[in-house]
Design a protein around this motif. Structure first.
Motif: not given
Length: 338
Positions: A324-332
């Motif tokens: 979830a943290t990784f996906v959030d980072m890529v989205a940002r």
């Protein structure tokens, strides 16, 4: 043309979502008839604990639970004879015994809403620093005490915010709370699985470390009664979402033990469970007893399972949370790069 078979309702109150499953008895055994899942979106900031705190809004969790049950077919809910509930271990929620919830009428029948209740301090809570934990009395337990454990959180409130504890006279995990409300339990009831996850619990003699806790001024009246997993906690006091009044409610179970139970068929199997965090586990031989004291250097912990058995668990603490943290980072990143 005989009477329709009875149904069993299974509920899991997870870290990020609530799930419900209806099982129906057939010639082949129990079959999953319907399922429903709702994100709780319950994470909330903690004023007292600051950025280290991890709390959830209980009203949002119960709203997600009510939405799940409202989405299941009424005819089948009316045939439910037993309810089984599991949920995220270690965490703690406080409430007032006579004002834990209020029952209201909704489209699908009576439902309860939380009333005088605290936030849920979850297993991910980081307010208890290593220094704070080392200042606490040594538990008589085979499990090392960690931040996010119910008893450690109570100690934190005792030291940092004693007035907070005076507002409440009952506590449990989030799933213990739901069982207590459904059955109108005067004192919360907790399974050995959940009690061990709070710390200061001796699973050999199935009791809290009452003497150690009392001597340090710990509010032992907040500790629930403890019983074996698999036992019945009580019966529903209302026709909850159309589920008949008097349906049997099992004592709340650990989500980890239940996830293992669902797929550990042979004693020689190992199970890899990946949810918010991840664990690799095997079942110990019958009669196994954990060591008297924890070995801080060991990668293994022993969790109480069913029928006095234990699971040997190696936890990685990273699973869906890292994803979830990784996906959030890529989205940002994509947003910033336009």
């Amino acid at each position: 043309g005989g009477p329709a078979p009875a149904c069993v309702l299974g509920i899991d109150l997870g870290t990020t979502s609530v799930k419900a499953a209806l099982l129906v008895g057939t010639e082949r055994g129990m079959v999953v008839a319907e399922t429903c899942s709702r994100e709780t979106q319950a994470h909330t900031s903690s004023l007292e604990a600051g950025p280290q705190g991890m709390e959830q809004n209980v009203r949002r969790i119960i709203r997600a639970l009510n939405e799940c049950l409202a989405a299941l077919p009424q005819q089948q809910l009316q045939r439910v004879s037993h309810i089984g509930i599991s949920g995220q271990m270690h965490g703690i929620v406080f409430w007032k015994k006579d004002k834990g919830c209020k029952w209201t009428e909704c489209d699908t029948g009576p439902a309860f809403e939380p009333e005088e209740i605290s936030h849920l301090v979850t297993w991910q809570d980081g307010r208890c620093s290593p220094t704070f934990l080392s200042s606490l009395p040594l538990p008589q337990s085979h499990i090392s005490l960690a931040t996010g454990f119910g008893c450690a959180t109570i100690y934190w409130y005792l030291k940092k915010s004693p007035d907070f504890l005076k507002s409440y006279d009952a506590a449990g995990t989030i799933h213990d709370y739901v069982v207590a409300m459904l059955c109108d339990l005067k004192k919360p009831l907790m399974s050995i699985q959940n009690a061990a996850s709070w710390g200061y619990f001796n699973s050999r003699n199935k009791s809290w470390n009452t003497d150690i806790l009392k001597n340090s001024g710990f509010p032992v009246h907040l500790l629930p009664e403890v019983a074996d997993p698999g036992s019945i906690a009580g019966t529903t006091i209302c026709a909850w979402h159309g589920i008949p009044k008097g349906a049997k409610v099992g004592i709340a179970l650990g989500d980890f033990q239940c996830s293992v139970y669902s797929c550990l068929t042979e004693r020689t199997d190992a199970v890899l469970n990946i949810s918010t965090s991840a664990q690799l586990t095997i079942s110990m031989p019958p009669g196994f007893q954990p060591p008297e004291t924890p070995d801080p250097s060991s990668a293994l912990t022993y969790f109480p399972y069913f029928s006095d058995d234990y699971l040997a668990v190696a936890a990685s603490l990273n699973g869906g949370n890292v994803l979830a943290t990784f996906v959030d980072m890529v989205a940002r990143w994509t947003e910033e790069l336009g």
